[in-house]
Design a protein around this motif. Structure first.
Motif, PDB file in Angstrom:
ATOM      1  N   PHE A  28      93.073 -72.369  -6.528  1.00 28.74           N
ATOM      2  CA  PHE A  28      92.606 -71.897  -5.134  1.00 28.74           C
ATOM      3  C   PHE A  28      92.127 -73.112  -4.416  1.00 28.74           C
ATOM      4  CE2 PHE A  28      91.025 -69.291  -1.788  1.00 28.74           C
ATOM      5  CZ  PHE A  28      92.160 -68.296  -1.475  1.00 28.74           C
ATOM      6  N   MET A  38      95.462 -73.250   6.474  1.00 26.26           N
ATOM      7  CA  MET A  38      96.528 -72.442   6.061  1.00 26.26           C
ATOM      8  C   MET A  38      95.635 -71.174   4.959  1.00 26.26           C
ATOM      9  SD  MET A  38      99.820 -72.892   3.713  1.00 26.26           S
ATOM     10  CE  MET A  38     100.413 -74.008   4.396  1.00 26.26           C
ATOM     11  N   PRO A  44      89.020 -67.114  -3.982  1.00 29.52           N
ATOM     12  CA  PRO A  44      89.679 -66.065  -3.871  1.00 29.52           C
ATOM     13  C   PRO A  44      88.922 -64.765  -3.756  1.00 29.52           C
ATOM     14  CG  PRO A  44      90.058 -67.046  -6.174  1.00 29.52           C
ATOM     15  CD  PRO A  44      89.025 -67.599  -5.561  1.00 29.52           C
ATOM     16  N   SER A  45      89.401 -63.717  -3.164  1.00 29.98           N
ATOM     17  CA  SER A  45      88.750 -62.534  -2.987  1.00 29.98           C
ATOM     18  C   SER A  45      88.077 -61.921  -4.234  1.00 29.98           C
ATOM     19  CB  SER A  45      89.604 -61.400  -2.332  1.00 29.98           C
ATOM     20  OG  SER A  45      90.182 -61.987  -1.035  1.00 29.98           O
ATOM     21  N   GLY A  69     100.197 -63.504   2.210  1.00 31.06           N
ATOM     22  CA  GLY A  69      99.261 -64.648   1.619  1.00 31.06           C
ATOM     23  C   GLY A  69      98.763 -63.982   0.275  1.00 31.06           C
ATOM     24  N   GLY A  71      98.223 -65.741  -2.308  1.00 33.30           N
ATOM     25  CA  GLY A  71      97.762 -66.784  -3.096  1.00 33.30           C
ATOM     26  C   GLY A  71      97.954 -66.859  -4.531  1.00 33.30           C
ATOM     27  N   THR A  74      95.485 -62.205  -6.338  1.00 34.36           N
ATOM     28  CA  THR A  74      94.243 -61.644  -6.525  1.00 34.36           C
ATOM     29  C   THR A  74      94.270 -60.161  -6.252  1.00 34.36           C
ATOM     30  OG1 THR A  74      93.110 -63.459  -5.514  1.00 34.36           O
ATOM     31  CG2 THR A  74      91.783 -61.862  -5.963  1.00 34.36           C
ATOM     32  N   PHE A  75      95.103 -59.857  -5.119  1.00 35.42           N
ATOM     33  CA  PHE A  75      95.547 -58.685  -5.106  1.00 35.42           C
ATOM     34  C   PHE A  75      96.750 -58.022  -5.660  1.00 35.42           C
ATOM     35  CE2 PHE A  75      93.074 -56.773  -1.487  1.00 35.42           C
ATOM     36  CZ  PHE A  75      92.322 -57.800  -1.036  1.00 35.42           C
ATOM     37  N   ILE A  92     104.707 -62.330   0.398  1.00 35.71           N
ATOM     38  CA  ILE A  92     105.269 -63.674   1.226  1.00 35.71           C
ATOM     39  C   ILE A  92     104.156 -64.698   1.153  1.00 35.71           C
ATOM     40  CG2 ILE A  92     106.211 -64.127   3.268  1.00 35.71           C
ATOM     41  CD1 ILE A  92     106.884 -61.097   3.849  1.00 35.71           C
ATOM     42  N   ASP A  93     104.211 -65.852   0.965  1.00 36.30           N
ATOM     43  CA  ASP A  93     103.581 -66.973   1.115  1.00 36.30           C
ATOM     44  C   ASP A  93     103.937 -68.049   1.435  1.00 36.30           C
ATOM     45  OD1 ASP A  93     100.124 -66.969  -0.368  1.00 36.30           O
ATOM     46  OD2 ASP A  93     101.019 -68.800   0.849  1.00 36.30           O
ATOM     47  N   PHE A  98     101.496 -71.918  -4.229  1.00 42.84           N
ATOM     48  CA  PHE A  98     101.333 -70.681  -4.569  1.00 42.84           C
ATOM     49  C   PHE A  98     102.584 -69.639  -5.258  1.00 42.84           C
ATOM     50  CE2 PHE A  98      97.083 -70.648  -1.758  1.00 42.84           C
ATOM     51  CZ  PHE A  98      96.269 -70.948  -2.891  1.00 42.84           C
ATOM     52  N   GLY A 116     107.731 -68.341   2.503  1.00 44.37           N
ATOM     53  CA  GLY A 116     107.896 -68.162   4.088  1.00 44.37           C
ATOM     54  C   GLY A 116     106.938 -67.464   4.722  1.00 44.37           C
ATOM     55  N   SER A 117     107.136 -67.261   6.269  1.00 41.81           N
ATOM     56  CA  SER A 117     106.055 -67.046   7.032  1.00 41.81           C
ATOM     57  C   SER A 117     106.103 -65.500   7.066  1.00 41.81           C
ATOM     58  CB  SER A 117     106.012 -67.478   8.308  1.00 41.81           C
ATOM     59  OG  SER A 117     105.155 -67.003   9.309  1.00 41.81           O
ATOM     60  N   ALA A 118     104.934 -64.895   7.080  1.00 41.21           N
ATOM     61  CA  ALA A 118     104.890 -63.291   7.478  1.00 41.21           C
ATOM     62  C   ALA A 118     105.580 -63.222   9.050  1.00 41.21           C
ATOM     63  CB  ALA A 118     103.456 -62.920   7.537  1.00 41.21           C
ATOM     64  N   GLY A 139      96.041 -61.019   4.062  1.00 38.19           N
ATOM     65  CA  GLY A 139      94.732 -62.064   3.754  1.00 38.19           C
ATOM     66  C   GLY A 139      95.052 -63.480   4.324  1.00 38.19           C
ATOM     67  N   PRO A 141      94.449 -66.036   7.227  1.00 37.09           N
ATOM     68  CA  PRO A 141      93.299 -66.322   8.277  1.00 37.09           C
ATOM     69  C   PRO A 141      93.712 -66.485   9.593  1.00 37.09           C
ATOM     70  CG  PRO A 141      94.222 -68.500   6.959  1.00 37.09           C
ATOM     71  CD  PRO A 141      94.965 -67.149   6.543  1.00 37.09           C
TER      72      PRO A 141
HETATM   73  C1  LIG Z   1      92.818 -66.517   2.285  1.00 39.89           C
HETATM   74  S1  LIG Z   1      94.033 -66.925   1.317  1.00 39.89           S
HETATM   75  C2  LIG Z   1      94.163 -65.458   0.670  1.00 39.89           C
HETATM   76  C3  LIG Z   1      94.717 -65.488  -1.036  1.00 39.89           C
HETATM   77  C4  LIG Z   1      94.437 -64.039  -1.661  1.00 39.89           C
HETATM   78  N1  LIG Z   1      95.313 -63.156  -1.196  1.00 39.89           N
HETATM   79  C5  LIG Z   1      92.956 -63.727  -1.849  1.00 39.89           C
HETATM   80  O1  LIG Z   1      92.617 -62.537  -1.469  1.00 39.89           O
HETATM   81  O2  LIG Z   1      92.312 -64.375  -2.655  1.00 39.89           O
HETATM   82  C6  LIG Z   1      95.327 -66.900   2.704  1.00 39.89           C
HETATM   83  C7  LIG Z   1      96.550 -66.841   2.031  1.00 39.89           C
HETATM   84  O3  LIG Z   1      97.449 -66.850   3.333  1.00 39.89           O
HETATM   85  C8  LIG Z   1      98.493 -67.714   3.049  1.00 39.89           C
HETATM   86  N2  LIG Z   1      99.119 -68.010   4.379  1.00 39.89           N
HETATM   87  C9  LIG Z   1      98.610 -68.644   5.644  1.00 39.89           C
HETATM   88  N3  LIG Z   1      99.552 -68.387   6.583  1.00 39.89           N
HETATM   89  C10 LIG Z   1     100.643 -67.668   6.260  1.00 39.89           C
HETATM   90  C11 LIG Z   1     101.691 -67.076   7.146  1.00 39.89           C
HETATM   91  N4  LIG Z   1     102.138 -67.427   8.399  1.00 39.89           N
HETATM   92  N5  LIG Z   1     102.564 -66.411   6.397  1.00 39.89           N
HETATM   93  C12 LIG Z   1     102.396 -66.109   5.028  1.00 39.89           C
HETATM   94  N6  LIG Z   1     101.177 -66.545   4.273  1.00 39.89           N
HETATM   95  C13 LIG Z   1     100.507 -67.244   5.095  1.00 39.89           C
HETATM   96  C14 LIG Z   1      98.117 -68.922   2.507  1.00 39.89           C
HETATM   97  O4  LIG Z   1      98.887 -69.843   1.846  1.00 39.89           O
HETATM   98  C15 LIG Z   1      97.119 -68.315   1.363  1.00 39.89           C
HETATM   99  O5  LIG Z   1      97.659 -67.908   0.399  1.00 39.89           O
END
Ligand SMILES: C[S@@+](CC[C@H](N)C(=O)[O-])C[C@H]1O[C@@H](n2cnc3c(N)ncnc32)[C@H](O)[C@@H]1O
Length: 214
Positions: A28, A38, A44-45, A69, A71, A74-75, A92-93, A98, A116-118, A139, A141
């Motif tokens: 992480f 990103m 992690p959480s 996300g 990561g 963790t969830f 989806i990440d 990851f 991919g993207s959310a 998750g 940001p």
């Molecule tokens: C703060 S980390 C959260 C990781 C984990 N879920 C946790 O709680 O520890 C943010 C995650 O969002 C992913 N991410 C950022 N932008 C994204 C997007 N547009 N679509 C999907 N995932 C994205 C990052 O690659 C990263 O894995």
């Protein structure tokens, strides 16, 4: 981008709990150094945050859960521990490292890991053979996303949720509130202090149905 079928790491020896925990933190942190905007967090959480967010879910009726996300998962593992045997989880990440890590670490036929993207959640849900999701967890940001991306993710999430479904968001800032409130019927906010740093959670209800059922 689409789902990436990566080979499971069956041959490798499974590490103990402590080694796995340290491995997750190190992975992480390395990703945070590579992509700070990103990832949005250095570690992690906490399990306290995971439990607070997931305790709100009606697991008996959930058949499709989507996670943005994940990561290092963790969830993800706790979601799978609670998920109905016939339900599915789409994780989806945007970060390929990851995605590869999750594919290697978690072997569960209910899990579909997608690179991919959310923003493209509706396409990923359709590709998995579903029309709608019961819950979406995020998750991501939101405060560091490029201009307009947060708004698009919230709109697409609202569109993919079933009537009465909910968008569950955890964040270190309240930035996302202004994206959720114009779209969702009711947004409930809490702070989880047992997390580093303390974290806000948002429960955004799509519409009346779940409010009546609750
Ligand atoms: C703060 S980390 C959260 C990781 C984990 N879920 C946790 O709680 O520890 C943010 C995650 O969002 C992913 N991410 C950022 N932008 C994204 C997007 N547009 N679509 C999907 N995932 C994205 C990052 O690659 C990263 O894995």
């Amino acid at each position: 981008m689409a789902s990436i079928p990566l080979k499971k790491n069956h041959a490798a020896r499974r590490p103990g709990r402590k080694a796995k925990f340290l491995g997750q933190w190190s992975m992480f942190f390395r990703q945070f150094v590579k992509h700070p905007g990103m990832i949005g967090s250095v570690i992690p959480s906490s399990q306290a945050l995971v439990d607070t967010v997931l305790d709100d879910v009606d697991w008996d009726t959930t058949r499709l859960f989507v996670e943005y996300g994940p990561g290092v998962g963790t969830f993800t593992q706790t979601i799978l521990d609670r998920l109905h045997p016939e339900a599915k989880l789409i994780a989806i990440d945007l970060n390929l490292d990851f995605v590869a890590y999750l594919e290697a670490e978690i072997s569960d036929p209910r899990l579909r890991v997608v690179h991919g993207s959310a923003v493209d959640v509706r396409r990923f849900v359709t590709e998995a053979g579903f029309r709608q999701a019961d819950y979406v967890l995020s998750g991501i940001p939101f405060s560091t996303l490029p201009e307009g991306v947060g708004e698009a993710i919230c709109a697409e999430t609202h569109a993919v949720l079933r009537s009465g479904g909910a968008f569950l968001v955890y964040q270190y800032s309240a930035f996302v509130r202004r994206l959720l409130t114009p779209i969702f019927m009711r947004v409930t906010e809490r702070t989880v202090w047992r997390n580093i740093p303390p974290c806000r959670t948002f429960h955004a209800l799509r519409d009346e149905a779940l409010a009546q059922a609750a």
